[in-house]
Design an enzyme around this catalytic site. Structure first.
Site, PDB file in Angstrom:
ATOM      1  N   TYR A  89       0.813  -1.219   0.000  1.00  0.00           N
ATOM      2  CA  TYR A  89       0.000   0.000   0.000  1.00  0.00           C
ATOM      3  C   TYR A  89       0.850   1.274   0.000  1.00  0.00           C
ATOM      4  CZ  TYR A  89      -4.393  -2.488   0.621  1.00  0.00           C
ATOM      5  OH  TYR A  89      -5.490  -3.280   0.426  1.00  0.00           O
ATOM      6  N   GLU A 114       3.108 -31.019  12.249  1.00  0.00           N
ATOM      7  CA  GLU A 114       2.418 -30.280  11.185  1.00  0.00           C
ATOM      8  C   GLU A 114       1.105 -29.683  11.685  1.00  0.00           C
ATOM      9  OE1 GLU A 114      -0.149 -31.216   7.119  1.00  0.00           O
ATOM     10  OE2 GLU A 114       1.175 -32.757   7.924  1.00  0.00           O
ATOM     11  N   ASP A 162       1.150 -35.561   8.354  1.00  0.00           N
ATOM     12  CA  ASP A 162       0.193 -36.513   7.813  1.00  0.00           C
ATOM     13  C   ASP A 162       0.895 -37.465   6.856  1.00  0.00           C
ATOM     14  OD1 ASP A 162      -1.942 -35.343   9.139  1.00  0.00           O
ATOM     15  OD2 ASP A 162      -2.545 -34.103   7.433  1.00  0.00           O
TER      16      ASP A 162
END
Length: 391
Positions: free
Chosen positions: A110, A211, A263
């Protein structure tokens, strides 16, 4: 930039970081000023951040940026816009450094976004934005990182905190000492400037990086880190840069072994590789962000299905209850992993091929389906004690 000029800064650590970064910016960009004053064409020589210039160093176990560079020149029509963006971004960052500010990546976008008026070749007044989308300013910021050889965190540019840590450890953040063993049911949010953290003392034997934030919370509340003298970290999914750097420092400076728990699917395995090898996007910072000595603890396909040398941790009935059918995107991702040099080891090729054959995956939470204490007191300790890692 004198130290007197920044005496009002709250943190003495930040003062040193600002001075160091500002001096580096002056060293690099003063060359552009001198070229202009000498009537020479201003240029920037920047290392290429491309896949073709990304090299996997097998000996060091890291993804690194290669030697190729390119010139960004003000007088080159194709590079003039990027040249302007680079100097604009550098000015915004330098101003923030000397004015005791802590911009976020979004702030940089910005602060630099505005329209420039100019006359075209027919004399008509036209307008063009400095940049239209944040991905443009983000790319310029990464160019500046490789140009000045500083992480954005070292420039005190902030990002949203993501990773968390808990354990028997004291750190100094700013001018405050924080005891990571006294966080209640919460945890310490790893700050976006992890190099400014000072490790005071630690009473731990290893680091477990999880994780999933939900599993991290369960292990924390159950007292895993106290019982097993561990530092417990979560990346809450794909790790941010601060978490990766923090983990690297725990290994490099404190010599703590790093074990990764994800996982049992291609996305979890890639998260492990980002911690250990680095990422293609940030290959230019792998030497500071990646931890090549990190070990993949699990969850692996052989943990689920076993093999001739290993009994599975789940019975056939448990597998039916816990495993999930892989999606097409999972299968595609697994096939992509097979093409990465760092996954072309005997063990990883075997794991990925089992996944493709079974077309099944398993989330860490499934192991808590056997009871949290199975994950905490059987699975994790056994994997560590037997050194059952996939490399």
């Amino acid at each position: 930039m004198s130290e007197e000029h920044v005496k009002k800064f709250m943190s003495s650590v930040d003062i040193k970081a600002r001075i160091r970064a500002a001096e580096k910016f002056s060293e690099v960009f003063d060359k552009v000023v001198k070229a202009v004053l000498s009537g020479e064409e201003p240029k920037l020589v920047i290392p290429k951040r491309t896949l073709s210039n990304t090299i996997y160093d097998k000996e060091r176990g890291l993804l690194l940026l290669g030697p190729a560079t390119f010139e960004r020149s003000f007088l080159d029509v194709k590079e003039a816009r990027k040249f302007m963006q680079t100097l604009l971004m550098a000015k915004i960052i330098y101003d923030a450094l000397i004015n005791n500010e802590y911009p976020t990546i979004r702030d940089l976008f910005y602060r630099g976004k505005h329209s420039i008026r100019y006359r075209d070749h027919k004399g008509r007044i036209e307008e063009e934005n400095t940049w239209d989308e944040q991905k443009e300013s983000d790319a310029v910021l990464r160019d500046i990182e490789v140009l000045v050889n500083l992480l954005r965190e070292e420039m005190l540019i902030l990002s949203k905190e993501k990773g968390k840590v808990v354990g028997d450890m004291r750190i100094r953040s700013g001018d405050d000492v924080i005891d990571l063993s006294k966080m209640g049911h919460g945890a310490y949010a790893i700050e976006p400037t992890p190099d400014l953290i000072e490790f005071i003392d630690v009473n731990a034997e290893f680091v477990l990086v999880v994780e999933k934030d939900a599993v991290f919370q369960q292990l924390h509340r159950a007292g895993f880190w106290r019982k097993y003298k561990a530092i417990l970290v979560t990346s809450a999914g794909q790790p941010d840069r601060a978490t990766r750097r923090f983990v690297r420092r725990l290994n490099e400076e404190l010599k703590l072994p790093i074990y990764i728990l994800t996982d049992a699917d291609p996305y979890g395995w890639y998260i492990y590789s980002v911690f250990r090898i680095g990422s293609i996007t940030l290959s230019y910072e792998s030497e500071r962000l990646a931890t090549p000595k990190a070990k993949f603890l699990g969850v692996s396909m052989t943990d689920i299905f076993g093999d001739k040398n290993k009994k599975p941790y789940l019975s056939e009935a448990e597998r039916r209850n816990f495993i999930i059918k892989a999606k097409k995107t999972d299968i595609k991702r697994a096939q992509e992993l097979l093409n990465y040099e760092w996954f072309k080891t005997e063990k990883w090729t075997k794991e990925i091929n089992i996944f493709l054959q079974k077309q099944s995956k398993l989330e860490i939470e499934a192991l808590t389906g056997k009871g949290l204490h199975f994950l905490m007191d059987t699975y994790i300790p056994t994997k560590i004690q037997t050194q059952d890692f996939i490399e």
